[in-house]
Design a protein around this motif. Structure first.
Motif: not given
Lengths: 1005, 107
Positions: B50-51, B71, B100
């Motif tokens: 993810g981030v 991401d 997000r």
């Protein structure tokens, strides 16, 4: 018999006959043929042998999904293995030969394997060839290589040229069928920059073969109209013979354009690799027909129904006089109807479905007098190298034969699978379409771009709609949506054209025919033709616990052949799902990876071959070296003279001569490649104290100091002499290969850690030519040139000075990497050659000779100087090399200091640098290890050291070496044993690594 | 192949023009630090699905380092910012929050 019909063949130019050969036989086709269609026209249905059982294999398909018809193409510099006959355009003089047979296509020894098939089930490689271990190398593999193998590796250099092409567009449309063209027209008229790639050499895809009407005109005319209109749009680029090969992150696409595959004699690149960045991609890639799984479905003459239709309509080829059509859907009826219209016999359409009423196409077929057998299937196909008939059974049963129909071709259709490969390459998800029994793009889960939005949109059959009007509507909607999202205005009058709607009956999924087929039949029902994977193999894999689709694929090799399962995947998945009692979507698919279809390795290389493979860096004196016998050594991107050969002498003799001459008289080394970094600013001294293990801030202006650089992990990464120019300017010499890397290293720390420090770094490596003037006569030569004072008093060892020599503006460093009296002199790069010439003249009576890198290595090794990359290898700290004197004890911090305090780094048992001297004067083998008593836990001899540099020293008349040895410095005089790879054992004594002039008297004069 | 925008010179270019430099905002530990701190600094890296905040260098361009928020799963690029920063700018963090929601809680 397959043959050419008197009429038909919309892609042929019958005025242009073409001669070609297959396995040495002279055959004839027409311009517009593919190799496959021309082979069929010459009744050459048998084209190869399968991989495992060596079963006879015929042409199955008409496009890139073809699994069998792989041939060796061309000869010599144009030889190419594994060319697919269905995508190979025919040209005059084409030479093709079948693969995977021994000794001949018609008679193949390996075919015995098919009788052993009971003993060669799924995973047989893993099971059978495991033991005894040695047998794999000496028995199994040579036999398998001899009797199998797909294609031969080319031996000659490719004579053709290849190129890369970069392009940018708003919309890239992959596929030039009706959907792709219509989407292109919509996007083009909206003002977007559009590229359309079509893999074949004609537009329209399947539509012109399958027929239909659009806006009242036949679909082929509609296609022509669209192409004509697109050609008038300047913002649209149309490329035929150009396949969208792969979709990658953030809208990057590779296109594979085949420019000269049909005309090898024409000048110009053969293939072009398009490297495209597209804001959005529309995949209008169509669909591929699936085979049906029934016994004998691999016998030559059994083909996809649509392929039979393609050859008939496009190339005027009949694959057989009597063709039985077997299907689970309406589409295959088009084949029966087309065959009938061409005057060929269709004894029956065997349709697995039971339907309440006839569809439009069924009525048409029946009206033509074709017998339609609903609820039936094929129990087994009769024939060996060619179909002779089919046995009919009830689809619902277990295969009891109801009747036998004689025929010489079978056209099968198990439904259609959208080509989702390009949608999936970059992460687009799929959904299972229950009605049409296929995976199609899940448009709610597209591949995502840099902005987090979907960047691929499927259109037409590729998105899972198959009727002509649906395809056109879908393509329009796709293009309209993409245009809007990109901010283009779609003209209001643009709309989807009206296509005539045909009412088709729904298909029925059929994964096995008959549905209750016995083991005996399942063992003859092929899923993967090229790799010989049958329904029974997939079931066995499931039974043995290979329940994941990825595992079952690898265990059975299903879909691992060069067609990458284009025909076999869905049938294989469905079979696996059936065996596991699971539904198809829960079994899932294997991963789709680019390229969609094999592309040539040469196209990937593009222009990067031969002399332009990579750029070469040349010093200002490069050409002089070249004309004076230089043998080149690549160092990074540089080329450096390894040695200068005179007359007929060997390289070795040249090196020995250069060493002796430099020690006794005078040598010149082109040192221009050494990295030169200017470090400047109020905080430069502080910064260099962090970069180097020793103190650089205290270096006096006008002085030089040797420095070591470590990574933050403590390991030695580079070395070189640092000179201080003025209060806030230093020049750092790096190794030849290290200049860019060390520059980057400095920038990284300056920009990301100490960004408040006022320091600039500039890489001036190429701004200067640098010459090392080395040897006892070096000073005399410089004095002869005249100018600045180069005496010991004016310019002592480790001093530097600016001045003039022989009229050249010079910077002279009194540094020595040889142990001799030595001046390294920098001049402006543009004066490099002239200065070198002047030195050669001045040194003429003083015995001057140029020397290369190998001489430099020997000179430094005689002095015990380390070389980055020889004594260091990324795991060595300066302390291992006895360089404690160059590591500051006073500094609180430098890069690597903390790391060097770790317990493993301070371990007294780390191997240490020593000199090594063979007891008999021979040269130790490079990289040899010193053995110790006993064995380690793996049963290998224990080691206690290794050789890092080894040479014959002409100065000392014996072999000298450096090495890292356990407790080495404490073991002076001890003899170690080094076994060589030549089987001999070398004995060497541990000695001081400084072999020559240990007191440094020669350099400090 | 990613497309990134160099924060220093503003050029948007192919990934081949850049050089990846791993996790951003590491704190350096030098002489005098504990083994644990030094190990953490030298070897331990976040590997989020993810981030992620990363360092990149415009190696075949202006030569400058910069930071990218990206991401790792979807390859969405949230933005690039100066290399001379100890933490991502608030404006960027709130933009990521928009894309997000709740991502910060997942660490």
């Amino acid at each position: 018999m397959s043959t050419r019909l008197a009429t038909g063949g919309r892609l042929l130019n019958k005025a242009k006959p073409v001669n070609f050969t297959f396995n040495g036989k002279n055959l004839r086709g027409y311009e517009g043929d593919t190799l496959a269609s021309a082979l069929l026209a010459n009744d050459q249905m048998l084209v190869g042998r399968s991989f495992k059982y060596h079963r006879p294999r015929g042409i199955v398909a008409a496009g890139p999904e073809e699994p069998n018809a792989l041939v060796n193409l061309g000869a010599e510099g144009r030889f190419e293995p594994n060319a697919r006959a269905t995508t190979t355009p025919l040209f005059d003089g084409l030479q093709a030969a079948s693969q995977n047979h021994w000794p001949s296509l018609e008679f193949d020894v390996g075919a015995i394997n098919k009788h052993l098939s009971r003993f060669l089930p799924a995973g047989f490689y893993y099971k059978m060839f495991m033991y005894p271990r040695a047998a794999w190398k000496h028995v199994y593999e040579p036999f398998i290589r001899q009797s199998a193998g797909l294609g031969k590796a080319p031996k000659a250099t490719d004579v053709d040229t290849y190129e890369h092409f970069y392009a940018f567009c708003d919309v890239l449309i992959i596929g030039g069928g009706v959907a792709g063209l219509h989407a292109a027209l919509t996007a083009g008229k909206s003002g977007a920059r559009v590229i359309v790639m079509e893999q074949s050499d004609h537009w329209g895809g399947r539509a012109p073969v399958d027929g239909g009407t659009v806006d009242g005109q036949p679909v082929d005319k509609f296609v022509d109209g669209m192409v004509t209109e697109l050609e008038t749009l300047e913002n649209v680029t149309l490329r035929r013979n150009c396949m969208g090969a792969g979709v990658y992150d953030h809208g990057y696409v590779l296109g594979y354009e085949r420019l000269r595959d049909d005309s090898p004699h024409v000048q110009g690149p053969r293939h072009r690799l398009w490297r495209v960045r597209a804001a959005h991609i529309i995949t209008a890639t169509g669909a591929i027909e699936r085979p049906l799984s029934f016994a004998g479905n691999d016998i030559p003459g059994v083909m996809l129904a649509a392929a039979v239709r393609d050859y008939l309509v496009n190339h005027g080829v009949s694959v057989g006089d009597r063709t039985v059509v077997v299907t689970n859907n309406d589409n295959a009826y088009l084949t029966a109807i087309a065959l009938k219209h061409a005057g060929l016999d269709v004894p029956a359409i065997v349709d697995a479905r039971v339907l309440p009423q006839d569809s439009q196409l069924m009525e048409q077929a029946k009206a033509l007098g074709i017998r339609v057998m609903m609820g039936h299937g094929i129990a087994s196909v009769k024939g060996g190298k060619r179909v002779t008939g089919v046995e009919i059974c009830a689809q619902a049963g277990e295969g009891a034969v109801l009747e036998e129909i004689s025929c010489d071709a079978v056209a099968m259709s198990g439904g259609w699978s959208p080509v989702v490969h390009l949608w999936s390459h970059c992460g687009g998800k799929l959904r299972w379409d229950t009605t049409q029994a296929c995976f199609s793009p899940d448009v709610d889960n597209p591949p995502l771009g840099a902005d987090g939005m979907g960047f691929v949109t499927p259109a037409g059959a590729a998105s899972g709609v198959f009727a002509l009007d649906d395809v056109l509507n879908d393509a329009f909607a796709a293009a309209d949506g993409v245009m809007t999202s990109l901010g283009f205005d779609v003209p209001r009058d643009l709309k989807s054209p009206e296509a005539e709607r045909r009412q088709d009956a729904p298909m029925m999924p059929v994964w096995l025919m008959p549905q209750g087929a016995s083991v005996k039949l399942r063992e003859k029902a092929w899923l993967d033709y090229q790799n010989d994977v049958k329904v029974s193999d997939v079931r066995l894999a499931a039974q043995e616990g290979f329940v994941s689709v990825e595992h079952a694929k690898r265990y059975t090799t299903l879909g691992m052949a060069t067609d990458q399962g284009k025909l076999s995947n869905i049938n294989g998945l469905a079979t696996l799902a059936g065996a596991l009692d699971a539904d198809i979507p829960s079994v899932g698919t294997t991963t789709f990876r680019p390229p969609y279809h094999p592309i040539s390795m040469a196209s990937i290389a593009g222009e990067a071959r031969g002399t332009v493979f990579q750029p070469i860096r040349r010093t200002p004196m490069h050409d002089w070296h070249d004309t004076h016998g230089a043998e080149w050594e690549p160092v990074g991107h540089w080329r450096r003279p390894y040695a200068y050969k005179q007359g007929g002498e060997s390289t070795y003799d040249a090196v020995m001569r250069e060493v002796t001459n430099t020690r006794e008289k005078m040598g010149l080394l082109d040192a221009s490649t050494l990295g030169k970094l200017i470090v400047k600013g109020p905080d430069a001294g502080r910064f260099l104290d962090m970069m180097y293990t020793n103190m650089m801030s205290t270096l006096k202006v006008g002085k030089c100091r040797y420095g070591l650089m470590c990574s933050e992990n403590g390991f030695l990464i580079d070395d070189g002499v640092v000179a201080r120019f003025d209060e806030d300017t230093w020049l750092c010499h790096t190794t030849t290969g290290g200049a860019e890397r060390i520059h980057g290293h400095m920038e990284e720390w300056l920009q990301t850690e100490w960004w408040d420090w006022q320091v600039y770094v500039a890489n001036v490596t190429e701004q200067y030519a640098q010459v090392a003037v080395v040897g006892p006569n070096a000073r005399k030569a410089l004095e002869k040139l005249g100018g600045m004072d180069v005496s010991k008093e004016a310019l002592g060892f480790m001093d530097w000075a600016d001045g003039e020599l022989g009229g050249f503006k010079v910077r002279v460093y009194r540094i020595s990497f040889s142990g001799e009296l030595s001046y390294e002199i920098a001049v402006d790069a543009s004066h490099g050659q002239a200065f070198w010439d002047a030195l050669m003249v001045a040194g003429h009576d003083l015995g001057v000779m140029p020397y290369g890198t190998e001489c430099l290595h020997i000179l430094r090794a005689e002095k015990g100087f380390i070389m980055i990359g020889d004594e260091s290898d990324g795991t060595i700290i300066p302390q291992d090399l006895g360089l404690h004197w160059a590591i500051s004890k006073k500094k609180e911090d430098y890069l690597g200091k903390r790391a060097q305090e770790r317990s493993h780094m301070t371990d007294p048992n780390r191997w240490q640098l020593v000199g090594l001297e063979t007891t008999d004067g021979s040269v130790l083998p490079d990289g040899a290890y010193a053995v110790a008593e006993g064995e380690n836990e793996n049963g290998q001899r224990n080691m206690q050291g290794r050789v890092t540099s080894t040479y014959h020293s002409p100065t000392l008349g014996k072999g000298i070496a450096m090495g890292l040895v356990l407790n080495g410095p404490d073991r002076m005089g001890e003899t170690l044993i080094f076994p060589g790879t030549d089987g001999k054992e070398y004995q060497a004594k541990i000695v001081n690594p400084v072999f020559y002039d240990p007191k440094g008297e020669k350099q400090n004069v | 192949m990613l497309v990134l925008t160099c924060h220093a010179c503003g050029v948007t270019a192919e990934e081949t023009e850049f050089h990846a430099g791993g996790e951003a905002h590491l704190k350096r530990f030098g002489p005098g630090s504990s083994d644990e701190d030094f190990e953490e600094y030298l070897f331990m890296r976040a590997n989020p699905k993810g981030v992620h905040f990363e360092r990149w260098r415009h190696a075949n361009g202006c030569g400058k380092w910069f930071h990218v928020a990206r991401d790792t799963m979807t390859l969405e690029v949230f933005g690039s910012y100066s290399a001379q920063a100890f933490a991502p700018p608030e404006e960027l963090l709130s933009r990521i929050e928009d894309r997000r929601p709740g991502w910060r809680g997942q660490d």
